[in-house]
Design a protein around this motif. Structure first.
Motif, short mmCIF file in Angstrom:
data_model
loop_
_atom_site.label_atom_id
_atom_site.label_comp_id
_atom_site.label_asym_id
_atom_site.label_seq_id
_atom_site.Cartn_x
_atom_site.Cartn_y
_atom_site.Cartn_z
N SER A 38 1.42 68.47 89.83
CA SER A 38 0.29 68.93 90.64
C SER A 38 -0.65 67.76 90.90
O SER A 38 -0.90 66.95 90.01
CB SER A 38 -0.47 70.03 89.91
N PHE A 39 -1.15 67.71 92.11
CA PHE A 39 -1.96 66.56 92.50
C PHE A 39 -2.88 66.98 93.62
O PHE A 39 -2.45 67.59 94.60
CB PHE A 39 -1.03 65.43 92.97
N ALA A 48 2.62 65.40 93.67
CA ALA A 48 2.96 64.00 93.85
C ALA A 48 4.13 63.64 92.95
O ALA A 48 4.30 64.22 91.88
CB ALA A 48 1.76 63.10 93.54
N GLY A 49 4.91 62.69 93.40
CA GLY A 49 6.04 62.23 92.60
C GLY A 49 6.73 61.08 93.30
O GLY A 49 6.47 60.81 94.47
N CYS A 50 7.60 60.41 92.56
CA CYS A 50 8.34 59.29 93.13
C CYS A 50 9.66 59.77 93.72
O CYS A 50 10.32 60.63 93.16
CB CYS A 50 8.63 58.24 92.06
N MET A 141 10.68 63.14 82.17
CA MET A 141 9.41 62.44 82.11
C MET A 141 9.42 61.34 81.05
O MET A 141 8.90 60.25 81.27
CB MET A 141 8.28 63.45 81.81
N THR A 142 10.01 61.61 79.91
CA THR A 142 10.09 60.59 78.86
C THR A 142 10.87 59.38 79.33
O THR A 142 10.43 58.23 79.15
CB THR A 142 10.75 61.18 77.59
N LEU A 143 12.02 59.62 79.94
CA LEU A 143 12.84 58.50 80.43
C LEU A 143 12.08 57.70 81.47
O LEU A 143 12.09 56.46 81.46
CB LEU A 143 14.14 59.03 81.03
N ARG A 144 11.39 58.40 82.36
CA ARG A 144 10.63 57.71 83.40
C ARG A 144 9.51 56.87 82.78
O ARG A 144 9.32 55.71 83.14
CB ARG A 144 10.03 58.73 84.38
N GLN A 145 8.79 57.48 81.85
CA GLN A 145 7.64 56.76 81.27
C GLN A 145 8.08 55.56 80.45
O GLN A 145 7.42 54.53 80.44
CB GLN A 145 6.81 57.72 80.41
N ARG A 146 9.18 55.69 79.75
CA ARG A 146 9.61 54.58 78.90
C ARG A 146 10.34 53.49 79.67
O ARG A 146 10.26 52.32 79.32
CB ARG A 146 10.53 55.10 77.78
N TYR A 147 11.09 53.88 80.69
CA TYR A 147 11.98 52.89 81.30
C TYR A 147 11.80 52.73 82.82
O TYR A 147 12.42 51.86 83.41
CB TYR A 147 13.44 53.26 81.01
N GLY A 148 11.00 53.56 83.44
CA GLY A 148 10.86 53.49 84.90
C GLY A 148 9.73 52.57 85.34
O GLY A 148 8.84 52.25 84.55
N VAL A 149 9.77 52.18 86.60
CA VAL A 149 8.71 51.34 87.17
C VAL A 149 7.47 52.20 87.39
O VAL A 149 7.54 53.30 87.95
CB VAL A 149 9.17 50.73 88.51
N ALA A 150 6.32 51.71 86.93
CA ALA A 150 5.07 52.46 87.04
C ALA A 150 4.38 52.19 88.38
O ALA A 150 4.38 51.05 88.86
CB ALA A 150 4.15 52.09 85.89
N HIS A 151 3.82 53.25 88.95
CA HIS A 151 3.04 53.11 90.19
C HIS A 151 1.70 53.80 90.01
O HIS A 151 1.65 54.93 89.53
CB HIS A 151 3.77 53.79 91.36
N GLN A 152 0.64 53.13 90.41
CA GLN A 152 -0.68 53.76 90.39
C GLN A 152 -0.88 54.53 91.70
O GLN A 152 -0.53 54.03 92.77
CB GLN A 152 -1.77 52.70 90.25
N PHE A 153 -1.43 55.72 91.55
CA PHE A 153 -1.66 56.53 92.76
C PHE A 153 -2.80 57.50 92.48
O PHE A 153 -2.70 58.32 91.57
CB PHE A 153 -0.37 57.29 93.12
N GLY A 155 -5.56 57.13 91.01
CA GLY A 155 -6.13 57.06 89.68
C GLY A 155 -5.18 57.52 88.58
O GLY A 155 -5.53 57.57 87.41
N ARG A 156 -3.96 57.89 88.94
CA ARG A 156 -2.97 58.31 87.94
C ARG A 156 -1.75 57.40 88.03
O ARG A 156 -1.60 56.64 88.97
CB ARG A 156 -2.58 59.77 88.18
N THR A 157 -0.89 57.53 87.02
CA THR A 157 0.31 56.71 86.99
C THR A 157 1.54 57.59 87.19
O THR A 157 1.68 58.63 86.54
CB THR A 157 0.45 55.97 85.65
N PHE A 158 2.39 57.17 88.09
CA PHE A 158 3.66 57.87 88.32
C PHE A 158 4.79 56.89 88.10
O PHE A 158 4.63 55.69 88.28
CB PHE A 158 3.70 58.44 89.75
N TYR A 159 5.92 57.42 87.69
CA TYR A 159 7.03 56.55 87.30
C TYR A 159 8.29 56.88 88.09
O TYR A 159 8.66 58.05 88.22
CB TYR A 159 7.35 56.71 85.81
N ALA A 160 8.93 55.81 88.58
CA ALA A 160 10.23 55.99 89.23
C ALA A 160 11.28 56.27 88.17
O ALA A 160 11.09 55.93 87.00
CB ALA A 160 10.60 54.73 90.00
N TYR A 161 12.38 56.87 88.57
CA TYR A 161 13.47 57.07 87.63
C TYR A 161 14.08 55.70 87.33
O TYR A 161 14.30 54.91 88.23
CB TYR A 161 14.55 58.01 88.19
N PRO A 162 14.34 55.38 86.05
CA PRO A 162 14.87 54.06 85.70
C PRO A 162 16.23 53.78 86.32
O PRO A 162 17.09 54.66 86.36
CB PRO A 162 14.96 54.11 84.17
#
Length: 292
Positions: A38-39, A48-50, A141-153, A155-162
DNA sequence: AGTCAGGCAACGC
DNA sequence: GCGTTGCCTGAC
């Protein structure tokens, strides 16, 4: 203009045109996607999402049905959510004398088959085996946060799939630490095979023959009929693919009196529902989960 | 506490 | 070919 949006046009929202019925909420809840959040963008509540490696996308649907997204993302978002599909033509290929399918469509007419990047779709469904939706979401979400590329959007952080190479390098043990259990081995082996080019997902995405594409994917450890069909249906435009999980099996048994299993059941389904059997499957799946 | 969840592979016959 | 069983984990 918000500075964080400057990379994509002027940061303004535009409406994506589409035919037929579309429900963003039903599509997000339909078990095809597990990472949209939700965004709020300005005055609009959306998600929002990658999508693949691109910076985060935003999508919202107004009460009028209008779908809004960032100006520069229009094409990507439309393709991803299936807003370019010609629903009347798809529905015209369904059996005309099937009251169950008719009821299922009436129940959730706005569901679309999405078109995700192949790798993140395949990988997510490898991790979905014998798991419930909430847990699939947590793992993703865990896989994305640990291993994916982070994007700011916003004021929040979103992660691509690794990427496959990243998960391959992480190793099976590290993946196991993401609550993957025995699926860690499958995900790791898939990442290695694809990272090394032993399995070519681009070729599989382009492969016109459903059965050949499916055979290719099923070479991977941990990828059987169900997961291969999900990956091809939700990421490669193979709308003839008909994944059979416990819900679909249940509705075919209880409403269609089909008692066979496995490949036999799949053959019957494809013959009965036609070239877009996978689209029919999505309506039936949502219907089954809500009513059985 | 035990059972079960949006499967798959390995094994037995 | 068929049916059965083990598998990680978290939710109920």
């Amino acid at each position: 203009m918000k500075p964080e949006l400057a990379a994509r046009g002027d940061g303004s929202l535009v409406a994506i045109p589409y035919d037929g019925s579309f429900s963003l909420l039903d599509t997000l809840k339909s078990g095809q996607l597990f990472h949209w959040e939700s965004f709020r963008f300005g005055e609009f509540d959306g998600y929002a999402g990658c999508i693949g490696g691109a910076p985060p996308s935003f999508i919202a649907q107004l009460e009028s049905g209008a779908v809004l997204t960032l100006k520069g993302d229009c094409e990507r978002v439309a393709g991803y959510f299936g807003l370019d599909h010609r629903m009347e033509e798809i529905h015209a290929t369904f059996p005309s004398n099937d009251p169950v399918l008719r009821a299922a469509i009436a129940y959730c007419p706005g569901i679309r088959i999405v078109r995700q990047p192949v790798w993140e779709c395949l990988a997510t469904f490898i991790t979905s085996s014998l798991k419930q939706v909430t847990h699939i979401r947590a793992i993703s979400m865990t896989l994305r946060q640990r291993y994916g590329v982070a994007h700011q959007f916003g004021g929040r952080t979103f992660y691509a799939y690794p990427e496959p190479a990243v998960l391959a390098a992480a190793g099976e043990e590290a993946l196991r630490q993401c609550s993957l259990g025995y699926r860690a081995k499958s995900l790791h082996l898939a990442a290695v095979a694809i990272g090394a080019g032993r399995i070519d997902l681009n070729a599989i995405e382009r492969e016109p023959s459903l059965s050949r594409a499916r055979e290719s994917l099923m070479q991977l450890h941990g990828v059987g009929e169900k997961i291969a069909n999900c990956a091809l249906l939700f990421s490669a435009g193979q709308w003839g693919a008909f994944p059979i999980d416990v819900w679909i099996e249940r509705i075919l048994r209880e409403h269609y009196r089909k008692r066979v299993k496995g490949p036999k059941l799949q053959q019957w389904a494809v013959k009965h529902f036609g070239v877009n059997a996978g689209y029919a499957q999505q309506y039936l799946f949502h219907f089954a989960r809500k009513t059985l």
